[in-house]
Motif scaffolding. Structure first.
Motif: not given
Ligand SMILES: [Zn+2]
Ligand SMILES: [Zn+2]
Length: 318
Positions: A143-144, A146-148, A150, A152-153, A286
């Motif tokens: 979770q941590w 992939t969000t970085r 891509y 998203e976070n 992105e």
């Protein structure tokens, strides 16, 4: 069988990147577990048939086979340690853990593929398999990460966020300094000259000086834009992004980004530089998906600020 197991890749050793510094403290054991898992995956002993969950297995080793082959007496199917895993049809199993290590360190495909001697098709299938295993084995890390990856976070781990704060605080303190020591007479009878740039005048020796002299920010204009600009640099924005948000021209955005990276380096925040490289390398992805989904990125134009005439420029006299 254990004797065939190659050495576990150690982050930061040899020319391997230290992936741990990119991750928050509490996810590091998970990352180590993932690397070890991938490393041992091909060499594990099969205890249950992956197709029928029976234990009625006979093991056969054959020199032509890369892994021991198991035959299930119950469902009469064959299997090995990789059957029914995302890595079942992939080759060069000794490199899977190293691959995951580069991926966690935030290396891009352009860097990883030549390093491991793979083409982009192989990179893609390995990446997919690694993400599947990560989602299964270490959901929190997945979770941590992939969000970085891509974008998203963009929230950095605590120790890197602290370095980001330190850079902002350094710039802020410099711009708002009320006192300074005169570089010529080393006296402190100085006063600040009105204006946004931190310039001072020394009374006894009548010297004007800037406390930014000798730093990478020396001679840079428009300090009111610096904090927003450096925030963008630290989030891995590209030069056109920085240009769009700051309103500067392409040339100034390029120079500013370079100067701020030099400043971060001079302040000794190596982990932050690594973070910027990771986030920057993901920005193109992105932007491409944004445009493919119908988004519009306006084209780079000239600076929105009034331009002074260049010194020494040729002036045509009538
Ligand atoms: Zn079976
Ligand atoms: Zn002085």
């Amino acid at each position: 069988m254990t004797s065939r197991l190659p050495d576990l890749p150690i982050p930061g050793q040899g020319d391997l990147p230290d992936y741990e510094v990119r991750l928050p403290m509490h996810l590091r054991p998970d990352a180590n577990r993932l690397i070890r898992y991938l490393h041992e995956l091909p060499y594990r002993r099969v205890k249950f048939c992956p197709w029928c969950s029976n234990t009625n297995l006979t093991c056969q080793t054959h020199p032509a086979r890369r892994l021991p082959y198991y035959y299930c007496g119950s469902c009469q199917k064959g299997c090995n340690s990789l059957s029914d895993t995302p890595f079942a049809n992939l080759r060069r199993m000794e490199l899977w853990s190293t691959f995951a290590l580069y991926l966690l360190a935030g290396w891009s495909s352009v860097q990883i593929a030549p390093r491991l001697g793979m083409n982009h098709k192989v990179y893609f299938s390995w990446g997919k398999a690694t993400r599947e295993v990560m989602a299964e084995e270490c959901p929190e890390l997945y979770q941590w990460w992939t969000t970085r990856h891509y974008r998203e976070n963009l929230q950095a781990p605590e120790h890197i966020a602290a370095q980001q704060q330190a850079v902002m605080a350094w710039i802020d303190t410099m711009l708002n300094a009320r006192h300074a020591i005169c570089p010529k007479c080393k006296g402190d009878r100085t006063y600040r000259i009105t204006g946004i740039r931190p310039k001072f005048k020394c009374d006894p020796c009548v010297t004007c000086f800037s406390i930014l002299s000798g730093t990478p920010l020396e001679g840079m204009i428009r300090p009111d834009l610096w904090l927003d600009f450096v925030k963008g640099v630290m989030n891995g924005q590209s030069i056109p992004d920085l240009k769009r948000s700051s309103g500067l021209g392409m040339g100034a955005s390029t120079r500013w980004r370079r100067q701020f990276l030099l400043l971060i380096e001079a302040l000794g925040h190596a982990e932050l530089l690594g973070w910027i490289t990771w986030m920057r390398s993901r920005r193109n992805n992105e932007a491409v998906s944004f445009v493919r989904q119908g988004g519009h990125l306006d084209k780079a134009q000239r600076s929105i600020y009034p331009q002074g005439r260049r010194k020494g420029g040729f002036v045509w006299r009538q």
